[in-house]
Scaffold this motif. Structure first.
Motif, PDB file in Angstrom:
ATOM      1  N   ASN A  79     -39.081 -48.085 -60.507  1.00  0.00           N
ATOM      2  CA  ASN A  79     -38.197 -48.135 -61.672  1.00  0.00           C
ATOM      3  C   ASN A  79     -38.899 -47.669 -62.937  1.00  0.00           C
ATOM      4  OD1 ASN A  79     -35.895 -48.998 -60.352  1.00  0.00           O
ATOM      5  ND2 ASN A  79     -36.409 -51.161 -60.598  1.00  0.00           N
ATOM      6  N   ARG A  82     -39.347 -43.925 -62.844  1.00  0.00           N
ATOM      7  CA  ARG A  82     -38.090 -43.245 -63.185  1.00  0.00           C
ATOM      8  C   ARG A  82     -37.839 -43.295 -64.687  1.00  0.00           C
ATOM      9  NH1 ARG A  82     -31.913 -43.808 -61.658  1.00  0.00           N
ATOM     10  NH2 ARG A  82     -31.420 -41.740 -62.383  1.00  0.00           N
ATOM     11  N   SER A  83     -38.070 -44.450 -65.303  1.00  0.00           N
ATOM     12  CA  SER A  83     -37.882 -44.570 -66.758  1.00  0.00           C
ATOM     13  C   SER A  83     -38.780 -43.596 -67.500  1.00  0.00           C
ATOM     14  CB  SER A  83     -38.179 -45.999 -67.226  1.00  0.00           C
ATOM     15  OG  SER A  83     -37.222 -46.904 -66.743  1.00  0.00           O
ATOM     16  N   LYS A 101     -28.878 -39.513 -69.775  1.00  0.00           N
ATOM     17  CA  LYS A 101     -29.521 -40.004 -68.553  1.00  0.00           C
ATOM     18  C   LYS A 101     -30.610 -41.014 -68.898  1.00  0.00           C
ATOM     19  CE  LYS A 101     -31.451 -38.602 -64.171  1.00  0.00           C
ATOM     20  NZ  LYS A 101     -31.763 -37.495 -63.277  1.00  0.00           N
ATOM     21  N   VAL A 105     -30.648 -44.941 -67.670  1.00  0.00           N
ATOM     22  CA  VAL A 105     -31.778 -45.509 -66.934  1.00  0.00           C
ATOM     23  C   VAL A 105     -32.401 -46.653 -67.740  1.00  0.00           C
ATOM     24  CG1 VAL A 105     -34.121 -45.016 -66.088  1.00  0.00           C
ATOM     25  CG2 VAL A 105     -32.235 -43.445 -65.576  1.00  0.00           C
ATOM     26  N   ASN A 109     -32.678 -50.718 -66.392  1.00  0.00           N
ATOM     27  CA  ASN A 109     -33.977 -51.228 -65.956  1.00  0.00           C
ATOM     28  C   ASN A 109     -34.415 -52.460 -66.729  1.00  0.00           C
ATOM     29  OD1 ASN A 109     -34.362 -49.528 -63.788  1.00  0.00           O
ATOM     30  ND2 ASN A 109     -35.417 -47.974 -65.000  1.00  0.00           N
TER      31      ASN A 109
END
Length: 187
Positions: A79, A82-83, A101, A105, A109
């Motif tokens: 996670n 991805r952040s 996006k 995100v 999270n």
């Protein structure tokens, strides 16, 4: 080319009234880069990180935050990776699709994780900060700086004892170089 948008501490505080609270005590007439360098030299990480996050333009501040987190930590869970990735994508390609996006995100999270705040920093860089199905709510001018600040201060709290000063010195040197517009070596 210099990224310094505010000649003095007072100039920055006038543009961002909440910065006065985040940064703390400061000589209003002190040149911005002098103030930042003195805070960094003194190891006043909270003050230096806060001031630098406001001093840099939004996109540069997010880039600095990403670079700093990479300095702080060798690896991230899925996670957080991805952040960090969506924040870095927005830095390279600061369009509305990348911003939205990053916002999605960041909102999805864990807010206790530093990279989440960098995704939010990118997402809060402009435009509406709510999903498209709701009436638009414009980002506040200080939201990106406050999110970059949060990311780095959370990261600072998680650094192993004994390495914080070395890492934060490198992070602030990078921020100061960015503010001065000096070339930087890769992270």
């Amino acid at each position: 080319m210099s990224q310094v948008r505010f000649s003095t501490v007072q100039d920055l505080f006038q543009a961002y009234p909440l910065a006065r609270h985040d940064v703390g005590r400061a000589e209003a007439d002190k040149p911005s880069l002098d103030f930042l360098q003195e805070a960094a030299d003194a190891g006043n990480w909270h003050q230096a990180v806060s001031f630098c996050a406001y001093l840099l333009p939004r996109r540069v501040a997010v880039a600095w935050g990403c670079r700093s987190l990479h300095r702080m930590f060798d690896h991230f869970d899925a996670n957080q990776s991805r952040s960090l990735s969506v924040a870095e994508t927005w830095v390279r390609q600061p369009d509305e699709q990348s911003r939205n996006k990053a916002l999605a995100v960041g909102n999805a999270n864990d807010p206790e994780q530093p990279a989440t705040w960098l995704a939010l920093a990118a997402g809060w860089s402009g435009g509406s900060v709510v999903p498209a199905e709701f009436p638009p709510v414009e980002a506040k001018p200080d939201q990106t700086a406050r999110a970059v600040r949060a990311a780095l201060l959370i990261g600072l709290c998680r650094l192993p004892r004994g390495s914080g000063d070395r890492i934060m010195t490198a992070c602030l040197e990078d921020g100061i170089q960015l503010a001065r517009g000096e070339p930087r070596p890769p992270r």
